[in-house]
Structure formats: C-alpha cells, structure tokens
Design a protein around this motif. Structure first.
Motif, PDB file in Angstrom:
ATOM      1  N   ASN A 180       0.822  -1.226   0.000  1.00 59.79           N
ATOM      2  CA  ASN A 180       0.000   0.000   0.000  1.00 59.79           C
ATOM      3  C   ASN A 180       0.849   1.266   0.000  1.00 59.79           C
ATOM      4  O   ASN A 180       0.491   2.254   0.645  1.00 59.79           O
ATOM      5  N   SER A 228      -4.363  12.513  -2.909  1.00 59.62           N
ATOM      6  CA  SER A 228      -4.055  12.416  -4.344  1.00 59.62           C
ATOM      7  C   SER A 228      -2.917  13.345  -4.743  1.00 59.62           C
ATOM      8  O   SER A 228      -2.585  13.430  -5.914  1.00 59.62           O
ATOM      9  N   CYS A 245      -0.430   5.517  -0.053  1.00 57.25           N
ATOM     10  CA  CYS A 245      -1.857   5.643   0.249  1.00 57.25           C
ATOM     11  C   CYS A 245      -2.179   7.068   0.711  1.00 57.25           C
ATOM     12  O   CYS A 245      -1.294   7.833   1.080  1.00 57.25           O
ATOM     13  N   SER A 275       3.049  -3.614  -2.959  1.00 54.63           N
ATOM     14  CA  SER A 275       1.846  -3.131  -3.636  1.00 54.63           C
ATOM     15  C   SER A 275       1.765  -1.618  -3.470  1.00 54.63           C
ATOM     16  O   SER A 275       2.382  -1.054  -2.570  1.00 54.63           O
ATOM     17  N   PHE A 276       1.012  -0.996  -4.377  1.00 56.10           N
ATOM     18  CA  PHE A 276       0.875   0.463  -4.368  1.00 56.10           C
ATOM     19  C   PHE A 276      -0.586   0.852  -4.175  1.00 56.10           C
ATOM     20  O   PHE A 276      -1.493   0.139  -4.610  1.00 56.10           O
ATOM     21  N   ALA A 277      -0.781   2.023  -3.564  1.00 58.04           N
ATOM     22  CA  ALA A 277      -2.120   2.613  -3.552  1.00 58.04           C
ATOM     23  C   ALA A 277      -2.392   3.133  -4.973  1.00 58.04           C
ATOM     24  O   ALA A 277      -1.473   3.553  -5.678  1.00 58.04           O
ATOM     25  N   ARG A 278      -3.655   3.082  -5.349  1.00 58.75           N
ATOM     26  CA  ARG A 278      -4.036   3.320  -6.744  1.00 58.75           C
ATOM     27  C   ARG A 278      -3.646   4.702  -7.280  1.00 58.75           C
ATOM     28  O   ARG A 278      -3.063   4.825  -8.352  1.00 58.75           O
ATOM     29  N   ILE A 279      -3.995   5.756  -6.544  1.00 56.67           N
ATOM     30  CA  ILE A 279      -3.775   7.100  -7.104  1.00 56.67           C
ATOM     31  C   ILE A 279      -2.275   7.384  -7.212  1.00 56.67           C
ATOM     32  O   ILE A 279      -1.808   7.924  -8.208  1.00 56.67           O
ATOM     33  N   TYR A 305       0.113   5.257  -7.680  1.00 56.35           N
ATOM     34  CA  TYR A 305       0.663   4.458  -8.784  1.00 56.35           C
ATOM     35  C   TYR A 305       0.477   5.192 -10.108  1.00 56.35           C
ATOM     36  O   TYR A 305       1.401   5.354 -10.901  1.00 56.35           O
ATOM     37  N   ARG A 306      -0.749   5.663 -10.303  1.00 59.12           N
ATOM     38  CA  ARG A 306      -1.055   6.350 -11.560  1.00 59.12           C
ATOM     39  C   ARG A 306      -0.310   7.684 -11.647  1.00 59.12           C
ATOM     40  O   ARG A 306       0.198   8.045 -12.705  1.00 59.12           O
ATOM     41  N   ASN A 307      -0.243   8.409 -10.542  1.00 64.26           N
ATOM     42  CA  ASN A 307       0.487   9.683 -10.536  1.00 64.26           C
ATOM     43  C   ASN A 307       1.960   9.472 -10.847  1.00 64.26           C
ATOM     44  O   ASN A 307       2.582  10.280 -11.532  1.00 64.26           O
TER      45      ASN A 307
END
Lengths: 417, 163
Positions: free
Chosen positions: B56, B62, B59, B82-86, B88-90
C-alpha cells in the motif's frame, strides 16, 4: 447480462457493455479542482498544449484547503486559479462556499450514473449521490481539462450490505470506521465499494456522504450508495433530472459480498497512525485530548453538528484545557447551524467556530498540533503528521464521540454522557 | 546507488507533508521529502537511489507533490509489494517508475541496488528479484516519458475506445 453498479455506469456512459477489468477512455461528466492540486493541473493542461478546456460547464472550481489565504504562495495560487477561470469561462465558487465535496453535492453537480473526477482523494464522496466518482492526480486532471475523458480501468466491486438499526449515539461514522478496520487500508484497492442494506437506506444523505467519503481509506476507487428515493429527492431538488433505476443485479459478478449488522455496534475510534487501526471507544476511553475538531468533508454537515450539540446538551462549557474547533463544511451548512442555534451553543461552551474550509484536516493551514499533543477529530485521516507535528497523535471518531470527549477532556463514550 | 527502505502503508502525508503543498518545483519539494518521519532522506538521497516500500505504498491524498518530491530527490524508481491506486497512476504520469516486487520485504535499507527494466528484475545486495511490468495502457505513458509527453501530440481522444 447482470452487472454491478460500476459496470452499469461505465456501460451506460460508453453506450456498450463494459466489464470489470476492461480499460476504457470514458467521458467525464464533471471535474473538480481546488486550490492545492488545481494549480498543477492547470499548468499541466498548458504543457499538454491545452488552450481551451473541453467544456467549462463541466468543470467545478473552488478553494477550500488554504482559505482565507494563509500565506503569500496560497494567495498567489488563488489569483492564478481565478485568472484561469476567467479566461476559460469556468464558474468559480472561489473561497465562499466551503469544502469541495460538500459544495459539489449541495450544488447538485453530482447525480446517479455520472462519471466524476476530482483532484482530491475524497472525491469518492459523490458516490452518495449514486455517481462513480474518484480522486485523480493533477496530471490526469490536465488530460481531463483538455480532452474531457480519461482512461479508467473499470473496477471490480465489493458489495457491502448493512442491516440492523443503529443504537443511541452510534451512526454512519462508526459504521465506516468499523468497515475500515475490517476491510483494511488496502483491502479494496482498485475496487469499488457498493453500499446497500437497511441501515444504509435508512440513513440520511449526510450519513451516506460520510460512508462514501471514506471508501478511499480502504484503497477503493469509488464508494457508491445504491440510489433510492432519498437520493433522488436530494438530487432532483438541485437539478433537472428524471429519476431512473440504478442497482447492482443480484447475480452480478461481485468480487466479494460482505454483510454487516449495526445493531450492536459500539462507537468506533481509529487510533494513531492508521485509519484501519480501529477499536471500540471503550478501549481508549480516558485518553486525554488537547484538541477536538468537529468538521471536514467527512463530518461537517448540519446533521453532524446537531449530533455533537445533542451530546453537549445543556452543559455550560467544554472541559478546561481542550481546544474545540468547529468548522461547518459549507456556507449553507453554516447558515443552517446558525439558524438552528447550534453555533451559539458551541461558542457559549467555548468552541472556536471557523468559516467553512478544510481546517486542521490537511495539516497545513491552521489548527496544527505540537509534538506530544493529542487530537480527536471527526475527519478522515490520522496519519502521522496529518494535523501538524509528526510527534502528535490523532484519533478519529464520530461527532457524538467528539462532543463527549470535548466535554470531559478525554476520549469518552457518548452513550455514557 | 542505494536502497531507502520503508515499511507498509507509507502515506503521501509522510512523503510530503501538507504544509508544503504550495510548492510545485520538484527540487524544492525534495528538500521536505519525508520531513519529520525520516529526515536523513532529503539530505542523503542521491540520483539513481531506489525507494522500496512494503504494501500500500503511497496511500492517502491524491497530491502529485508526492511523486514530484521523490523525482526531485533523484529517485527514478519506486519498488513496493503493492501500491495505492492514485499514487501508482500519478507516478506513471509524472515519469516516476513504480515497480511491484512480491519479494520487496527481502530488500534491506542501504542495500546496493540496480534496476534492469527490460530484464524485468532489480538486483539488491547481489540478489536478483523479479518485478512486474507496468500494465497495458500505462506502459505507453511510461514509454512516452509521462502523460504530458504522451498527450502533447494528441489533438483528440476516441471516447469509449478500449486500450
């Protein structure tokens, strides 16, 4: 074919069946930018060669994190954003209306079935209106400003069915904290949480917003409350839209179905330094607090302030040595609280009531904590350093627990007040 | 080039605290990276060092200031279980390469590290560990050098197209 709410929203907006796992360039119905992450999005828009935004009417701009400007750079950000709004014909709510997520909801800018993005992780709040709403970064927002669309990986969904009836002085915040504790800080990463069940549908919109708001604290991409009559009543009072049915199918391909009953749920507290570090209030009762913050996009609505005021009752004053900061989430909520006599009660009891903004929650503007200080907050994050010093401790709880704790100067079970 | 090892649930408030969010310049942000939680990072990080986290990673908020602060410190690659979603995308969008490594726990702080992206592995303290490539459409953004470079030459996008 049966589908989850998330799949239905993407399918409907794309005009074809879209399944979880698929990556689509989906149209964006509304995009929210604020004073902290907005300036970077505007710069990126320019770097991408953007000249005119795709549709100024779909862009929502406002300032809430550092208002009124708390520094010269913050003031410069506001000026920069105002100029962009003027050039592009974007309606700017500026710093007058309140915290972004509350404003988007109360101005009717979110509705069932819409795809909404915002440069703030708590954008998932609009799931309370039945929208697929998710937080994005500034560079993705630059792309959205230019093209009006964004690549989305359609998420799998976890169905969260909540039954039972809340006990006295237990409510939405206790539920969502207990879910965070159960699912974990990354238990819903890349997924959508879809909320339904009696306890959810009997909840007012304020409580539903509290629940959707904290979906991100489990890593979720969105938190959607299945729209019902209360959703449509809220939305149609704010914009011209014809109600339609939007529900996940019983045999839809949910990744997981979780069932909860709130009947015996105790008030919950998230203890430092993670949101999923959740205990019953009794486990931490007696912990001394220096500051109590009642407000934020999670719990700054009239209903939250009324919940706190009900616990305050006719008491003369909050405990000595506790700073109580109350911040209504918006101008509208502030006026409701003012007209309802709540603000007067809070001030009489010794609270500082501030104008609508994010306040101590973002740890940059005001209300910061010194090393060793303890805060009990109705906001959404208790990360180390979130409200000031990394040596401070932040506990999260409901407005009722916050008011009870402010009365006694230590974490207190509101049912025992 | 060394590893800066962190634990689970490293949030973006830790990477860059809220009081520095009026800064947008990566080099300036880097001066405050992990301020209050790991002060030696901002002083000690060198070009090519690798940040390694647990589960994570990133996390919370944003704020894109988080990947920018790491980039400003010379970090080009972040490795985590693992990465937090936002985040990762950033990271992908801003040109910071996020690599998922199931064995990230075995990497220690201060390990000498090298990254072989085409080979699909990193080498930490002489040990080769497999990393998962960035998937599908995000790979095109990585290859372009970030979302700005990717989007610059696009006049329009085909809405509802699939990747």
């Amino acid at each position: 074919m049966s589908a989850t709410i998330a799949e239905k929203i993407f399918s409907q907006r794309c005009g074809r069946t879209v399944r979880a796992g698929e990556v689509v360039m989906a149209p964006v119905d509304a995009a929210m930018i604020h004073d902290i992450t907005g300036p970077l999005a505007v710069r990126v828009f320019g770097e991408m060669g953007g000249e005119r935004v795709y549709d100024p009417e779909r862009i929502i701009m406002l300032f809430d994190h550092q208002v009124p400007a708390d520094s010269i750079p913050a003031a410069e950000n506001h000026v920069f954003m105002r100029q962009f709004a003027d050039e592009q014909g974007i309606h700017n709510y500026d710093l007058l209306e309140g915290v972004c997520h509350q404003v988007v909801m109360e101005k009717g800018r979110a509705a069932p079935g819409e795809i909404i993005v915002g440069t703030d992780s708590h954008t998932c709040t609009y799931g309370a209106a039945g929208a697929f709403a998710t937080g994005i970064g500034s560079t993705d927002m630059g792309f959205v400003l230019k093209f009006g669309a964004l690549y989305f990986r359609v998420p799998e969904s976890i169905l969260v069915e909540v039954d039972g009836k809340f006990g006295r002085r237990v409510g939405a915040k206790d539920l969502i904290l207990s879910l965070a504790g159960d699912i974990g800080a990354d238990g819903a990463t890349y997924m959508a949480l879809e909320f339904t069940g009696r306890a959810l549908h009997e909840m007012n919109m304020a409580g539903r917003m509290t629940c959707a708001n904290m979906a991100i604290e489990m890593g979720a991409k969105a938190g959607i409350v299945r729209p019902d009559a209360a959703t449509w009543e809220y939305v149609t009072a704010r914009r011209d839209i014809e109600p339609f049915d939007l529900a996940g199918d019983a045999d839809a391909g949910y990744r997981e179905r979780r069932h909860y009953d709130v009947t015996d749920l105790a008030p919950q507290v998230a203890v430092p330094h993670n949101v999923d570090n959740v205990v019953d209030v009794g486990d931490v009762a007696g912990t001394k607090v220096d500051q109590v913050f009642i407000g934020s996009c999670t719990n700054g609505r009239y209903e939250d302030l009324a919940e706190a005021a009900e616990v305050l009752g006719t008491a003369d004053a909050f405990a000595d040595g506790v700073r109580v900061i109350v911040i209504p989430a918006s101008r509208t909520e502030y006026l409701k609280a003012l007209r309802g006599g709540l603000i007067e009660r809070f001030v009489e009891a010794g609270a500082l009531v501030e104008a609508p903004c994010c306040g101590p929650c973002m740890g940059g503007a005001f209300g910061l904590l010194a090393p060793g200080e303890v805060s009990l907050s109705t906001s959404n994050r208790n990360f180390r350093g979130r409200q000031g010093s990394t040596q401070a401790l932040v506990y999260l709880a409901s407005p009722a627990t916050a008011a009870a704790s402010a009365l006694y100067g230590e974490i207190t079970d509101p049912r025992e007040v | 080039m060394r590893v800066w090892k962190f634990g689970d649930d490293i949030d973006t408030d830790a990477i860059i605290p809220g009081r520095f969010l009026t800064i947008y310049d990566p080099a300036e942000l880097a001066k405050h990276a992990f301020e209050g939680t790991r002060d030696e990072f901002a002083k000690g990080a060198r070009e090519g060092d690798v940040v390694v986290g647990g589960t994570n990673f990133g996390c919370g908020s944003s704020r894109e200031h988080a990947p920018l602060a790491l980039l400003g410190a010379g970090i080009g690659v972040v490795v985590a279980k693992s990465f937090a979603r936002i985040f990762y995308r950033n990271a992908v969008n801003t040109g910071l390469l996020p690599l998922v490594c199931p064995e990230a726990d075995s990497i220690r702080d201060g390990d000498a590290v090298s990254v072989d992206i085409s080979g699909g592995y990193i080498e930490a303290n002489g040990k080769r560990l497999a990393v998962e490539p960035v998937p599908g459409f995000l790979k095109r953004i990585v290859d372009a050098g970030g979302l700005v470079a990717y989007a610059k030459n696009l006049d329009e996008v085909e809405t509802c197209s699939t990747e």
